[in-house]
Design an enzyme around this catalytic site. Structure first.
Site, PDB file in Angstrom:
ATOM      1  CG  HIS A  38      -2.327  -0.605   1.005  1.00  0.00           C
ATOM      2  ND1 HIS A  38      -3.274   0.008   1.184  1.00  0.00           N
ATOM      3  CD2 HIS A  38      -2.537  -1.852   0.595  1.00  0.00           C
ATOM      4  CE1 HIS A  38      -4.398  -0.670   1.142  1.00  0.00           C
ATOM      5  NE2 HIS A  38      -4.121  -1.733   0.512  1.00  0.00           N
ATOM      6  CD  GLU A 106      -6.587  -1.672  -3.248  1.00  0.00           C
ATOM      7  OE1 GLU A 106      -5.769  -1.046  -3.149  1.00  0.00           O
ATOM      8  OE2 GLU A 106      -6.919  -3.020  -3.211  1.00  0.00           O
TER       9      GLU A 106
END
Length: 323
Positions: A38, A106
């Site tokens: 991330h 995402e």
């Protein structure tokens, strides 16, 4: 036989804590490690987000367990050629024990350079082309590629493992499962859905590995464990495509106000009930998964590892002991 591993959460823990957890996981009897990739955490309460390639280099020095990214988006934030070089080095450092989990990403992590966030169908096209580029680079040959989404000019990776790292493709629906079956060396999905596993296998996945994972919150006080899970990971209960399109942790915090403790209680095993943990993890094996990664939410890490070492892993790894 299903392999049980530990899932390192880069969003919740510092690099030093992740390394400590990796050591503890190996000592507890977990057979593999997974690590998230991330740029941002899902919310500010989680509060961390280390660079996964630095972490894999460090992990290679403190554990002998295999390491899998769950998952990296190789198509937006970083060019697939750079991801291929990073993955090749990771495979060398881990002596061939690195597996590259891939997904379409995402907006939370991939929008940071200001590029438009593509529709899901385009992201799948980009992932497929990225896999093509990386497989060519893993050959060690000089590569030039002029595709729909990517250009590579006279690129060659010199530091290569003996065998290229397997590419495990993530997906949460039939189209993604079919794509994984067609282009992947394995399939990643985070619900114990036997139908989805079947779709992957019928689409070309055959006997390739299927990988899944879940979060739990072990603690002797179930009510407190539930509060911890709700405070740190309410985003896990957001529905549909919402987690793919919200752009910042603040947006996830806003949406997560709709998530109640009761919703978390229905979805996440909290507390120290052995049978509840065994059921939740065992559902993946029953659905045909080859590898299952468990992540402990919150600060009670050593208690979790002690609990899994003595009460859970021996029974999962030897089903006869569950009788």
């Amino acid at each position: 036989m299903t392999t049980y591993g530990y899932f390192l959460s880069s969003e919740e823990f510092t690099p030093a804590e992740l390394l400590s957890q990796a050591r503890a996981a190996e000592q507890a009897g977990f057979e593999a490690l997974a690590i998230s990739d991330h740029f941002h955490p899902w919310n500010d309460e989680q509060g961390q987000s280390s660079f996964v390639w630095s972490m894999i280099g460090a992990l290679s020095q403190v554990t002998s367990l295999p390491v899998t990214t769950l998952v990296t988006c190789p198509s937006v934030r970083m060019h697939p050629a750079i991801n291929a070089q990073a993955a090749a080095t990771a495979a060398v450092l881990t002596e061939g024990r690195f597996r590259f989990g891939l997904g379409t990403g995402e907006a939370l992590n991939e929008h940071i350079l200001g590029d438009p966030w593509p529709e899901a169908s385009q992201r799948m096209e980009m992932l497929e082309e990225a896999v093509e580029v990386m497989r060519r680079l893993f050959t060690g040959e000089q590569t030039t590629h002029h595709g729909t989404h990517y250009t590579v000019q006279n690129a060659r990776i010199y530091t290569l493992p003996q065998d290229p790292p397997p590419l495990y493709v993530s997906g949460f629906g039939p189209q993604a499962a079919a794509l994984a079956g067609r282009i992947g060396d394995g399939f990643v999905t985070m619900t114990p859905d036997a139908d989805l596993v079947g779709q992957f296998r019928r689409a070309g996945g055959g006997q390739k590995p299927v990988i899944g994972g879940l979060k739990v919150c072990w603690g002797s006080d179930r009510a407190q464990a539930l509060k911890t899970a709700h405070r740190l990971w309410p985003n896990e209960q957001l529905p549909g495509e919402l987690p793919q399109i919200l752009p910042t942790p603040a947006h996830f915090e806003q949406a997560s106000r709709l998530v109640t403790e009761e919703m978390v209680a229905d979805a996440v095993v909290c507390g120290d009930d052995k049978d509840a943990h065994l059921r939740a993890v065992g559902e993946f094996a029953e659905a045909g998964f080859d590898e299952v990664y468990v992540n402990q939410i919150g600060p009670e890490q050593q208690g979790f590892f002690d609990f899994y070492r003595t009460d859970i892993l021996p029974r999962l790894q030897d089903p006869a002991r569950q009788e």
